[in-house]
Design a protein around this motif. Structure first.
Motif, PDB file in Angstrom:
ATOM      1  N   GLU A  12     -65.507  27.965  88.219  1.00  0.00           N
ATOM      2  CA  GLU A  12     -65.794  28.061  86.790  1.00  0.00           C
ATOM      3  C   GLU A  12     -65.090  26.950  86.033  1.00  0.00           C
ATOM      4  O   GLU A  12     -64.084  26.408  86.474  1.00  0.00           O
ATOM      5  CB  GLU A  12     -65.373  29.417  86.235  1.00  0.00           C
ATOM      6  N   VAL A  13     -65.666  26.629  84.879  1.00  0.00           N
ATOM      7  CA  VAL A  13     -65.051  25.683  83.958  1.00  0.00           C
ATOM      8  C   VAL A  13     -64.117  26.483  83.074  1.00  0.00           C
ATOM      9  O   VAL A  13     -64.396  27.627  82.714  1.00  0.00           O
ATOM     10  CB  VAL A  13     -66.126  24.983  83.100  1.00  0.00           C
ATOM     11  N   ASP A  14     -62.999  25.886  82.718  1.00  0.00           N
ATOM     12  CA  ASP A  14     -61.987  26.594  81.937  1.00  0.00           C
ATOM     13  C   ASP A  14     -61.268  25.584  81.047  1.00  0.00           C
ATOM     14  O   ASP A  14     -61.551  24.390  81.096  1.00  0.00           O
ATOM     15  CB  ASP A  14     -60.995  27.241  82.915  1.00  0.00           C
ATOM     16  N   HIS A  15     -60.378  26.067  80.235  1.00  0.00           N
ATOM     17  CA  HIS A  15     -59.468  25.218  79.454  1.00  0.00           C
ATOM     18  C   HIS A  15     -58.054  25.511  79.907  1.00  0.00           C
ATOM     19  O   HIS A  15     -57.700  26.659  80.143  1.00  0.00           O
ATOM     20  CB  HIS A  15     -59.572  25.531  77.955  1.00  0.00           C
ATOM     21  N   ASP A  16     -57.266  24.473  80.044  1.00  0.00           N
ATOM     22  CA  ASP A  16     -55.860  24.628  80.393  1.00  0.00           C
ATOM     23  C   ASP A  16     -55.097  23.602  79.563  1.00  0.00           C
ATOM     24  O   ASP A  16     -55.290  22.397  79.751  1.00  0.00           O
ATOM     25  CB  ASP A  16     -55.665  24.385  81.898  1.00  0.00           C
ATOM     26  N   ASN A  17     -54.288  24.067  78.642  1.00  0.00           N
ATOM     27  CA  ASN A  17     -53.551  23.183  77.732  1.00  0.00           C
ATOM     28  C   ASN A  17     -54.486  22.210  77.012  1.00  0.00           C
ATOM     29  O   ASN A  17     -54.264  21.005  76.990  1.00  0.00           O
ATOM     30  CB  ASN A  17     -52.461  22.410  78.491  1.00  0.00           C
ATOM     31  N   ASN A  18     -55.582  22.763  76.451  1.00  0.00           N
ATOM     32  CA  ASN A  18     -56.582  21.994  75.700  1.00  0.00           C
ATOM     33  C   ASN A  18     -57.268  20.917  76.528  1.00  0.00           C
ATOM     34  O   ASN A  18     -57.702  19.902  75.999  1.00  0.00           O
ATOM     35  CB  ASN A  18     -55.976  21.388  74.428  1.00  0.00           C
ATOM     36  N   ARG A  19     -57.345  21.120  77.844  1.00  0.00           N
ATOM     37  CA  ARG A  19     -58.036  20.187  78.739  1.00  0.00           C
ATOM     38  C   ARG A  19     -59.095  20.945  79.513  1.00  0.00           C
ATOM     39  O   ARG A  19     -58.896  22.091  79.901  1.00  0.00           O
ATOM     40  CB  ARG A  19     -57.051  19.564  79.731  1.00  0.00           C
ATOM     41  N   LEU A  20     -60.194  20.274  79.788  1.00  0.00           N
ATOM     42  CA  LEU A  20     -61.229  20.837  80.625  1.00  0.00           C
ATOM     43  C   LEU A  20     -60.718  20.868  82.061  1.00  0.00           C
ATOM     44  O   LEU A  20     -60.227  19.859  82.570  1.00  0.00           O
ATOM     45  CB  LEU A  20     -62.500  19.979  80.555  1.00  0.00           C
ATOM     46  N   THR A  21     -60.775  22.046  82.681  1.00  0.00           N
ATOM     47  CA  THR A  21     -60.348  22.194  84.066  1.00  0.00           C
ATOM     48  C   THR A  21     -61.390  23.006  84.814  1.00  0.00           C
ATOM     49  O   THR A  21     -62.247  23.654  84.217  1.00  0.00           O
ATOM     50  CB  THR A  21     -58.978  22.896  84.176  1.00  0.00           C
ATOM     51  N   TYR A  22     -61.301  22.968  86.122  1.00  0.00           N
ATOM     52  CA  TYR A  22     -62.173  23.762  86.982  1.00  0.00           C
ATOM     53  C   TYR A  22     -61.297  24.630  87.864  1.00  0.00           C
ATOM     54  O   TYR A  22     -60.312  24.153  88.427  1.00  0.00           O
ATOM     55  CB  TYR A  22     -63.029  22.857  87.873  1.00  0.00           C
TER      56      TYR A  22
END
Length: 178
Positions: A141-151
């Motif tokens: 899944e695509v997510d946000h981590d510390n205002n960054r796009l992460t997977y």
């Protein structure tokens, strides 16, 4: 449009931060996944081509003893869930909804322009995670981590799974949990 930005910018981001991580796959799903002839990245390519967009979420599930990749594709203001048969790569079904509805239901905090701007696609992140995890991806899944796009990718290896987080901008592994 302003409402959409507000939904995705603040409310959805708070939902995603509160959402649980990838769910552990059931034993029956893992057994069906091991029999799949189509890889997760092949299924994503099929769904992205059909949906003319970017994959933001993929799960493996069984319905009527058939292994299916359930892939959410964002295209403009629409999210379509494509069910791709894991045995032959054919589209089994599709279900459309608005991006706003999808974001509300699933807690997604990703805007479509973020996906097109990301240097690393979901399929590339899966490849990175499979290499790092020494197995095959079963969910991502695509997510946000510390205002960054992460997977966030769940990799099945041997008898267990590893959850690997990949940075959408750099393709670097950010976390690896067994």
């Amino acid at each position: 449009m302003q409402t959409m930005k507000m939904l995705l910018g603040t409310a959805a981001l708070s939902l995603i931060l509160a959402a649980p991580a990838l769910a552990a796959s059931s034993d029956s799903d893992i057994a069906a996944f091991r029999q799949a002839k189509v890889s997760l990245t092949q299924a994503i390519a099929q769904a992205e081509q059909q949906g003319k967009g970017k994959a933001v979420d993929v799960d493996f599930d069984t319905k009527n003893s058939v292994g299916l990749y359930q892939i959410d594709i964002v295209s403009g203001e629409t999210v379509t869930r494509w069910d791709v048969d894991a045995s032959n790569g054919k589209i089994a079904s599709a279900d459309k909804q608005t991006l706003a509805t999808w974001a509300q239901q699933l807690g997604a905090g990703v805007e479509p322009r973020e996906l097109t701007a990301a240097s690393t696609s979901l399929a590339q992140a899966i490849g990175i995670a499979e290499n790092k995890g020494g197995g095959k991806a079963i969910e991502a899944e695509v997510d946000h981590d510390n205002n960054r796009l992460t997977y966030e990718v769940e990799v099945l290896n041997g008898n267990g799974t590893r959850t690997i987080r990949v940075d959408g901008a750099t393709g670097q592994v950010m976390a690896d949990k067994s």
